[in-house]
Design a protein around this motif. Structure first.
Motif, PDB file in Angstrom:
ATOM      1  N   TRP A  46       0.846  -1.190   0.000  1.00 25.56           N
ATOM      2  CA  TRP A  46       0.000   0.000   0.000  1.00 25.56           C
ATOM      3  C   TRP A  46       0.874   1.229   0.000  1.00 25.56           C
ATOM      4  CZ3 TRP A  46      -0.280   3.847   3.812  1.00 25.56           C
ATOM      5  CH2 TRP A  46      -1.282   4.806   3.607  1.00 25.56           C
ATOM      6  N   CYS A  49      -3.593   6.842   0.008  1.00 26.27           N
ATOM      7  CA  CYS A  49      -5.052   6.811  -0.050  1.00 26.27           C
ATOM      8  C   CYS A  49      -5.568   8.229   0.069  1.00 26.27           C
ATOM      9  CB  CYS A  49      -5.591   5.938   1.083  1.00 26.27           C
ATOM     10  SG  CYS A  49      -7.372   6.001   1.283  1.00 26.27           S
ATOM     11  N   ALA A  60       2.311   5.951   2.797  1.00 26.80           N
ATOM     12  CA  ALA A  60       3.267   5.038   3.416  1.00 26.80           C
ATOM     13  C   ALA A  60       4.588   5.766   3.617  1.00 26.80           C
ATOM     14  CB  ALA A  60       3.469   3.811   2.525  1.00 26.80           C
ATOM     15  N   THR A 109      -5.391   0.432   4.501  1.00 30.87           N
ATOM     16  CA  THR A 109      -4.094   0.050   3.957  1.00 30.87           C
ATOM     17  C   THR A 109      -4.018  -1.419   3.550  1.00 30.87           C
ATOM     18  OG1 THR A 109      -3.188  -0.493   6.120  1.00 30.87           O
ATOM     19  CG2 THR A 109      -2.954   1.789   5.401  1.00 30.87           C
TER      20      THR A 109
END
Length: 127
Positions: A46, A49, A60, A109
């Motif tokens: 991931w 977002c 991340a 995630t």
């Protein structure tokens, strides 16, 4: 319902690319959109977002400060601007969507938190 990532390609280390995530069959406006990548021989990772209701962004640690996610609700698109690319960023990148009509407790995630997945686009960063 379909998602499609595009914009990948070959770039030298230090360069930039902008990926796009386009939706058909549904409206991205009401979905949180995540970006993931999978490098050869690695697990899916991931990256980022963006929520639907308030446009909150999450990243991340591996891409924080280098990548930026944004959305164009009118165009039904989400973008991932990738700067300062490194050979370690080489992977297939894909986007995913999950309905987001109430505030999220945090960033989704995990892959199972997403309902829709698009076909990926390959990013290759040469040294």
């Amino acid at each position: 319902v379909q998602l499609q990532a595009s914009g990948g390609g070959l770039v030298q280390a230090g360069g930039s690319l902008r990926l796009s995530c386009a939706a058909s069959g549904f409206t991205l406006r009401y979905h949180a959109i995540g970006w993931f990548r999978r490098a050869p021989g690695e697990e899916r990772e991931w990256l980022s977002c963006i929520t639907s209701l308030d446009g909150i962004t999450y990243y991340a640690d591996s891409v924080k400060g280098r990548f930026a996610i944004s959305r164009d609700n009118a165009g039904n698109l989400v973008y991932l601007q990738m700067n300062s690319l490194e050979p370690g960023d080489t992977a297939v990148y894909c986007c995913a969507a999950v309905e987001n009509v109430v505030p999220l407790a945090g960033a989704p995630t995990k892959t199972y938190e997403y309902d829709y997945w698009g076909r990926g686009t390959l990013v290759t960063v040469s040294s």
